[in-house]
Design a protein around this motif. Sequence first.
Motif, short mmCIF file in Angstrom:
data_model
loop_
_atom_site.label_atom_id
_atom_site.label_comp_id
_atom_site.label_asym_id
_atom_site.label_seq_id
_atom_site.Cartn_x
_atom_site.Cartn_y
_atom_site.Cartn_z
N VAL A 159 -39.08 4.65 -7.32
CA VAL A 159 -38.50 4.10 -8.54
C VAL A 159 -36.97 4.13 -8.51
O VAL A 159 -36.30 3.29 -9.12
CB VAL A 159 -39.08 4.85 -9.77
N ILE A 161 -28.87 0.31 -13.19
CA ILE A 161 -28.76 1.31 -14.26
C ILE A 161 -30.04 2.11 -14.31
O ILE A 161 -31.14 1.55 -14.22
CB ILE A 161 -28.56 0.61 -15.62
N PHE A 162 -29.91 3.43 -14.44
CA PHE A 162 -31.09 4.28 -14.70
C PHE A 162 -30.85 4.93 -16.07
O PHE A 162 -29.91 5.72 -16.23
CB PHE A 162 -31.25 5.36 -13.62
N SER A 163 -31.71 4.55 -17.04
CA SER A 163 -31.45 5.06 -18.40
C SER A 163 -32.08 6.43 -18.59
O SER A 163 -33.09 6.77 -17.94
CB SER A 163 -32.01 4.08 -19.43
N GLN A 168 -33.57 7.30 -21.20
CA GLN A 168 -34.84 7.17 -21.93
C GLN A 168 -36.02 6.93 -20.99
O GLN A 168 -37.12 7.39 -21.23
CB GLN A 168 -34.76 6.01 -22.92
N LEU A 169 -35.79 6.20 -19.91
CA LEU A 169 -36.89 5.90 -19.00
C LEU A 169 -37.02 6.90 -17.85
O LEU A 169 -38.09 7.06 -17.28
CB LEU A 169 -36.75 4.48 -18.44
N HIS A 170 -35.92 7.59 -17.51
CA HIS A 170 -35.98 8.50 -16.34
C HIS A 170 -35.54 9.93 -16.65
O HIS A 170 -35.70 10.81 -15.83
CB HIS A 170 -35.06 7.97 -15.21
N LEU A 175 -27.44 8.88 -18.10
CA LEU A 175 -27.43 7.42 -17.93
C LEU A 175 -26.60 7.17 -16.67
O LEU A 175 -25.41 7.48 -16.63
CB LEU A 175 -26.78 6.75 -19.15
N LEU A 196 -29.63 12.86 -26.73
CA LEU A 196 -31.09 12.93 -26.80
C LEU A 196 -31.55 14.06 -27.70
O LEU A 196 -32.52 13.94 -28.43
CB LEU A 196 -31.70 13.10 -25.40
#
Lengths: 198, 656
Positions: free
Chosen positions: B70, B86-88, B90-92, B109, B132
């Motif tokens: 990923v 971009i790796f956010s 929220q998703l990672h 982020l 967060l």
Amino acid sequence: MMDISVEQNDALTELINIGVGHAASTLNCLINHTIRLTVPTVEFLSIDKIRHNPPIGDGDGISSVSMSFHGDFDGNASLMFPLVSARTLVAVLTGEEPDSAELDDLRSGTLAEVGNILLNGVMGSLSNMLASTLDYSVPIYQEVPVQDLLGHQEAEAVLIARANFYIDELCIEGNILLFFELGSFQSLIYSINKELMA
Amino acid sequence: MNNLGHRQSDLVKADQFPLLDHIGSGILAINRDGTIVLWNNNMEQWTKRPRQQVLNKNLFELFPNTAADVFKLRIDQVLKGGAPVIFSAQLHHHLIACPLAHGEFRAQLVTVSWLQEQRIALFTIQDQTEQLRLIEQYKTSAQLLKSELDQRLDLEKKNMQLAAAIDQAGEAVIITDVHGQIEYTNQTFTDQTGWDTDEIRGRVFYETLFEGSTDGFSQQLKLSLEAEEAWVDRHDIVRKNGTGFIASVSIAPIRNVEGDVTHHIIIQEDISQQVSLEEKMRNTQKQEALITLIGGIAHDFNNLLAGLVGQIYLASREVAHLPKTAERMKKVQATTQEASEIVAQLLTFARQGEHHAKEFSLKPFINEFVKLAQHSVPENIRFTSSFEPGAVNFRGDAGQLQQSLLNIIHNAVEACKEIDAAHIEIKLTPFNSSEHNDLLKKYPVLRHGNFAHVLIRDNGKGMPESMLDRIFDPFFTTKQLGSGLGLAMVMGCIRNHHGIIDVESRLGRGSCFHLFLPVLMPEKTAAIAHDQQSNRSANILLVDDDNRVLEPTKELLECMGHHVTLATDGRAACEIFEGKYDHWDILITDIVMPHMDGVAASKQMRKLRPDLPVIYATGYDQSLVTEETRNLDNTILISKPFNPDDLDGLIGRMVK
């Protein structure tokens, strides 16, 4: 200027579909839902036409991810969602309630990444297949009225690809807009013709 | 470590970018083969790894999670000169493991861009841990708030339901403070009393609603409230306009969670109708008791009179040659007849008298009655009548009804004596329920069926309210020479006809009698045709359990030339009859007798002789004879004492 042949249009549609397909497989890797992406239509319009008749509703504003590209052709790539669709998409991806206020912050990060994946897929497909070299800016996430977004664009032509996100039973429609600066559209057509002849 | 293959020129020294140590983000850079070439101050602090430890090391080996597909596939695209990724958070959550307290990691982020000139991939890492955390905190608070809001909404909903239930309850609800001062009243309370909540708020309920109560009562109620006791009783409630009604009132304390009394709740139910029904029931019971008593007396009296009439008749024949004695006997006979009439009135009241029902139209009947009654009304009293159109066929005893109307007219005449411009009116109209809501409430039966409304109104001296309840009682009279049976007979007659009688009266303003008579569709009147009278001698089976009746009647009938055989009950009569059933011309029988009653005996005899004429002679309750028996062919019902000549005529007509 905006007249392109059926073959050219078909070629572009295929290139964008390939890019979107790559993006879909990337997205599938990182979320727990099966996501399917299609681009049923691709068309070129002038920026004036787009400004007069934006491809996307402007109720509460739109959610967009944009990045500029420079090289063999210059311009800007944007993914635009109506805010309601953006909220739904993020809710599905993160499992949050779609109308919760805390999503305002979640949305920017998640949509920036989704937009990034999709735009990279499309732009990667275009540059690879047309053997073009492009540099990109870092993607920017914005929630603004659609006219604000279109207002500062100085494009010779705009390629609009309507993208449908199918996540589980849900279909969310987004729009990929590629704004080509003066001369870049001709370069693109030239590259396509070269590819078609090859 | 896979950092051997890179060229020295690929290495980027951190001190080439001294500014990177002064920005708030974590910055790192790798070259094409993944070797870390730049590691800023923030990265050192976040990962707790000094740059000496990480520079020239392979990122994917040093931080193995970055080698997951990923991440790796997308980072590889950048390393090939592709667009930034971009790796956010929220998703990672995070890309580079930067440990925090409690085993958590810094949320990130991450933007990865290719710097073509430096030939490195630059990782810009923004710390989103606090963001967060705030979001999480906000979510928890929001959830808590939502749950509280839901609970509050639920409570509000229940409260609203409760408030609506109280406000719309059929009983009046009053809430007072501990001192009895009214704080709340519901809609029914307003409907009952005429007081709005705003008008009555703050008033002490027992001083306002129980106005006129003795001080002792108020004091007692106050003490009950102070003692925090429940209180239940019936009490007169005073409306805002000063009128009153009787209510069932219950008062109970309301306690808070600590058990202290904070308020009182008063439930007040208007029971006027119930009380009126109870009163009506008591009156009915009283009337029923009187009916039973009077019916019994009248029965015995009739048997005595029957014997007396027979004996007088015989004695009169025997003294026919002594004119003076014969004259006296006639007077005795006349007095006996008067006594019979009084008994007949008593029987009408007791609904046991002779009842000759036939169908007739009320309009000509009233017309004729007015002509008759005119003679009883003095000239100084104006007597008028009026009729409204409408079919008013009625089945009943015209004689009884006429007598009843006459009794009312007599009373009206009495009430109008010494009154200037006296006026008595009689009016016949179809009953219109919309004009008589008060009467409908009083007599719900008026809603069903058709009734004719006979109204007799006078402007005489009227009656006090206390008298109204008693005027239909037998022997109640205000006249010096009155028998007290006139209105009792009217009541009995109207009830006997399944009608309703009501009276309104105000002292000094006159009285108004309402008679509601059930109107029937025209029916075929069964008539027994007895055309010809025969004077032939008849064989009579005479049955009665009372010897005082039996003997004189036998003699009487024999005097008339008939042959009479006696039996003292139904069973004995059947035995005599069956011996020679063709012999008998007629059966004359009492109804109520021991062993076997007259009706059962006659039925048994008619099995052998279906054409046997039967006369039921009763001094008692005609209602014991069913309609079926009453309508049998060749059957007559007569009341004792009977007129000898009438009886002879009847026998003559029935025996063919």
